[in-house]
Design a protein around this motif. Sequence first.
Motif, PDB file in Angstrom:
ATOM      1  N   UNK A  41      19.976  35.931  35.165  1.00  0.00           N
ATOM      2  CA  UNK A  41      18.700  35.421  35.651  1.00  0.00           C
ATOM      3  C   UNK A  41      17.606  36.415  35.309  1.00  0.00           C
ATOM      4  N   UNK A  42      16.523  35.929  34.794  1.00  0.00           N
ATOM      5  CA  UNK A  42      15.432  36.818  34.410  1.00  0.00           C
ATOM      6  C   UNK A  42      14.936  37.609  35.614  1.00  0.00           C
ATOM      7  N   UNK A  43      14.767  38.872  35.419  1.00  0.00           N
ATOM      8  CA  UNK A  43      14.233  39.731  36.453  1.00  0.00           C
ATOM      9  C   UNK A  43      15.266  40.544  37.184  1.00  0.00           C
ATOM     10  N   UNK A  44      16.569  40.339  36.945  1.00  0.00           N
ATOM     11  CA  UNK A  44      17.588  41.137  37.627  1.00  0.00           C
ATOM     12  C   UNK A  44      18.966  40.816  37.100  1.00  0.00           C
ATOM     13  N   UNK A  45      19.948  41.699  37.317  1.00  0.00           N
ATOM     14  CA  UNK A  45      21.319  41.483  36.825  1.00  0.00           C
ATOM     15  C   UNK A  45      22.035  40.411  37.631  1.00  0.00           C
ATOM     16  N   UNK A  46      22.903  39.645  36.950  1.00  0.00           N
ATOM     17  CA  UNK A  46      23.741  38.676  37.646  1.00  0.00           C
ATOM     18  C   UNK A  46      24.787  39.431  38.447  1.00  0.00           C
ATOM     19  N   UNK A  47      25.037  38.960  39.635  1.00  0.00           N
ATOM     20  CA  UNK A  47      25.981  39.649  40.511  1.00  0.00           C
ATOM     21  C   UNK A  47      26.876  38.618  41.183  1.00  0.00           C
ATOM     22  N   UNK A  48      28.157  38.914  41.274  1.00  0.00           N
ATOM     23  CA  UNK A  48      29.097  37.987  41.902  1.00  0.00           C
ATOM     24  C   UNK A  48      30.226  38.772  42.549  1.00  0.00           C
ATOM     25  N   UNK A  49      30.822  38.169  43.575  1.00  0.00           N
ATOM     26  CA  UNK A  49      31.977  38.756  44.243  1.00  0.00           C
ATOM     27  C   UNK A  49      33.106  37.744  44.202  1.00  0.00           C
ATOM     28  N   UNK A  50      34.312  38.197  43.926  1.00  0.00           N
ATOM     29  CA  UNK A  50      35.443  37.287  43.855  1.00  0.00           C
ATOM     30  C   UNK A  50      36.762  38.035  43.902  1.00  0.00           C
ATOM     31  N   UNK A  51      37.840  37.260  43.854  1.00  0.00           N
ATOM     32  CA  UNK A  51      39.179  37.840  43.849  1.00  0.00           C
ATOM     33  C   UNK A  51      40.091  36.969  43.001  1.00  0.00           C
ATOM     34  N   UNK A  52      41.217  37.552  42.583  1.00  0.00           N
ATOM     35  CA  UNK A  52      42.186  36.829  41.770  1.00  0.00           C
ATOM     36  C   UNK A  52      43.586  37.304  42.146  1.00  0.00           C
ATOM     37  N   UNK A  53      44.493  36.336  42.422  1.00  0.00           N
ATOM     38  CA  UNK A  53      45.872  36.636  42.824  1.00  0.00           C
ATOM     39  C   UNK A  53      46.801  36.244  41.689  1.00  0.00           C
ATOM     40  N   UNK A  54      47.750  37.130  41.385  1.00  0.00           N
ATOM     41  CA  UNK A  54      48.634  36.881  40.242  1.00  0.00           C
ATOM     42  C   UNK A  54      50.059  37.323  40.586  1.00  0.00           C
ATOM     43  N   UNK A  55      51.054  36.538  40.120  1.00  0.00           N
ATOM     44  CA  UNK A  55      52.465  36.855  40.335  1.00  0.00           C
ATOM     45  C   UNK A  55      52.962  37.823  39.271  1.00  0.00           C
ATOM     46  N   UNK A  56      53.436  38.974  39.711  1.00  0.00           N
ATOM     47  CA  UNK A  56      54.001  39.988  38.817  1.00  0.00           C
ATOM     48  C   UNK A  56      55.514  39.972  38.979  1.00  0.00           C
ATOM     49  N   UNK A  57      56.250  39.779  37.887  1.00  0.00           N
ATOM     50  CA  UNK A  57      57.708  39.749  37.973  1.00  0.00           C
ATOM     51  C   UNK A  57      58.328  40.763  37.024  1.00  0.00           C
ATOM     52  N   UNK A  58      59.655  40.771  36.978  1.00  0.00           N
ATOM     53  CA  UNK A  58      60.360  41.679  36.072  1.00  0.00           C
ATOM     54  C   UNK A  58      60.448  43.109  36.556  1.00  0.00           C
ATOM     55  N   UNK A  59      60.108  43.364  37.842  1.00  0.00           N
ATOM     56  CA  UNK A  59      60.212  44.715  38.384  1.00  0.00           C
ATOM     57  C   UNK A  59      61.655  44.999  38.800  1.00  0.00           C
ATOM     58  N   UNK A  60      62.021  46.260  38.830  1.00  0.00           N
ATOM     59  CA  UNK A  60      63.366  46.649  39.238  1.00  0.00           C
ATOM     60  C   UNK A  60      63.413  46.833  40.746  1.00  0.00           C
ATOM     61  N   UNK A  61      64.225  46.046  41.453  1.00  0.00           N
ATOM     62  CA  UNK A  61      64.280  46.153  42.915  1.00  0.00           C
ATOM     63  C   UNK A  61      64.548  47.578  43.389  1.00  0.00           C
TER      64      UNK A  61
END
Length: 350
Positions: free
Chosen positions: A299-319
């Motif tokens: 937007x003219x006159x200032x930086x765009x700013x946003x807040x959010x989150x993202x959840x992701x499944x991580x697998x293949x780890x060694x128990x």
Amino acid sequence: MGYAYPTTAHNDRAVTPREYEELVHPYTPDGLIGHPSDEPLVYADSTIMGVQVRAGRSALIRGLRWVSETGDTVPLDRNTTSGSTRIDLIVLRMTRNPWNAGLAVIKGVPSPSPLVPSPTFGENTSTGVWELPVAEVTVPYNASTAATVGPGQVVNRAWYVGGNGQLLCTSETRPVAPTEGTVVFETDTDLLRVWRGSAWRTYGVDLDVCPAVQVESTNAIGSITSTAYAAGNPQCGLDFVAPQSGKVFVTVSGVLSQSASGNNTRLGWEVRSGATVGSGTVVWGTSSVRGIAAGQAVVSGGPAQAQGSHRYLVDGLTPGNSYNVRTMHAVTGGTGSISYRSILVEPVVR
């Protein structure tokens, strides 16, 4: 009308061995009595062509209680087939004609790639046998009459009945041919497993060992111009222990801004081996599809700013292994800034 026993109306309260089995076994599980941490029931010490039996140990099999005695041994045949190995299975066998229980050997077939013989488990007839696995014994070729069995040739395969009737085992000694609804507790993984008819279903994550963990940073990082992902200073990260499933959810969040139209600021994460944040081998590298971004249009006159989150499944780890995760950021161009970063790691049951 049917009948009930033991009652005076049925055989004057006399109960046959078969009736006793049918009466008691439905609420008496099969297995050695004790705990998987106990010394194995059978062992080898290179003194005989067979295995020794520890005295005073007990087991339940189809409602019968079996007790080992001092001096018990289980002899094995030598393997005289050159170029082959044999695996024998030591079992606790209940016979119904005559009614008795004792240790026995199911002899394997010599082969360059030997297989473990199967026990008879589930033969519910008036004359059949019922066998519980106790141990596997590897018998290599040795035609000498002085051949013996050494400690390294015996592998425990028994499961146990605990003090309250619960089934205790390890991940390597689960009951053979369980019926639907059978519940076991694995002492090496601290997991409850239930047999659902075709496979074991896992229940529970040890939240003392693998709790959900979160870290956040209110420190703002400005003047970001690098298009390569970096952790920044101070970094925002934490260490965690992989649960038995080898899977966790990683959630990243933050407030992002971007000063140049047509560009964006990106916030992601990376997972490394070991408990020191930022050290170790990269197991899951940073990816834009596993993070958040802001600032595509300004937007003219200032930086765009946003807040959010993202959840992701991580697998293949060694128990049971330790890992660390930290936020990583970059821009596609222009100048970006990031604040209020956070990382959440949640264990997954299965």
